[in-house]
Design a protein around this motif. Structure first.
Motif, mmCIF file in Angstrom:
data_model
loop_
_atom_site.group_PDB
_atom_site.id
_atom_site.type_symbol
_atom_site.label_atom_id
_atom_site.label_comp_id
_atom_site.label_asym_id
_atom_site.label_seq_id
_atom_site.Cartn_x
_atom_site.Cartn_y
_atom_site.Cartn_z
ATOM 1 N N ASP A 1 -3.663 -3.319 -6.412
ATOM 2 C CA ASP A 1 -4.044 -4.591 -5.784
ATOM 3 C C ASP A 1 -3.568 -5.800 -6.599
ATOM 4 N N PRO B 1 0.807 -1.235 0.000
ATOM 5 C CA PRO B 1 0.000 0.000 0.000
ATOM 6 C C PRO B 1 0.835 1.278 0.000
ATOM 7 N N GLY C 1 -4.624 4.791 -7.256
ATOM 8 C CA GLY C 1 -4.827 3.362 -7.080
ATOM 9 C C GLY C 1 -3.870 2.477 -7.863
ATOM 10 N N GLY D 1 -0.788 -7.368 -6.468
ATOM 11 C CA GLY D 1 0.017 -8.329 -5.720
ATOM 12 C C GLY D 1 1.505 -8.159 -5.910
#
Length: 142
Positions: A100, A48, A55, A102
């Motif tokens: 997101d 994060p 984003g 990974g």
């Protein structure tokens, strides 16, 4: 055939985890997937703290990972770490990597080794293997 000591993933990972790199660089969490004589393949976990307000993985993180991966690739190519410095790092961002996703894959390849300069390229791909960033670099051996 015996692998060159600096093409073994464990040796390269030990280099990445060493205090040769600043603490914040080690915090990128780069992991060695594979190595060849003139190339390394790393995983960059997407944390994060490396995702900006849009984003997506921020460019600064990708550039730091690219620069670091090239140090590892050069070290693999010359048989161990020797002092060096980045002379030039030019990065083109081709597509975003979702925050997101990974991890991203970072591949650094030595293109040419001269007496004092080393030229290379780095590709950063998303989890699907799509090229997200491409960098070229020049290092001076000290």
């Amino acid at each position: 055939m015996t692998l060159h000591p600096m093409t073994e993933a464990a040796s390269l990972q030990a280099l990445l985890d060493s205090d040769l790199f600043a603490p914040w660089v080690r915090e990128l969490g780069l992991k060695v997937d594979a190595a060849e004589r003139d190339a390394v393949h790393l995983q960059l976990p997407i944390a994060p703290r490396h995702v900006h307000g849009g984003g997506v993985l921020c460019g600064q993180t990708m550039m730091a990972a690219a620069d670091t991966a090239m140090v590892v690739a050069i070290s693999a190519a010359i048989g161990g770490f020797k002092p060096m410095t980045t002379v030039q790092l030019q990065t083109s961002f081709l597509r975003p990597i979702a925050g997101d996703a990974g991890a991203a894959r970072v591949t650094a390849r030595v293109l040419r080794r001269g007496k004092n300069l080393v030229f290379g390229e780095i590709q950063i791909s998303d989890a699907r293997g799509q090229l997200a960033a491409h960098a070229t670099t020049t290092y001076a051996m000290l």
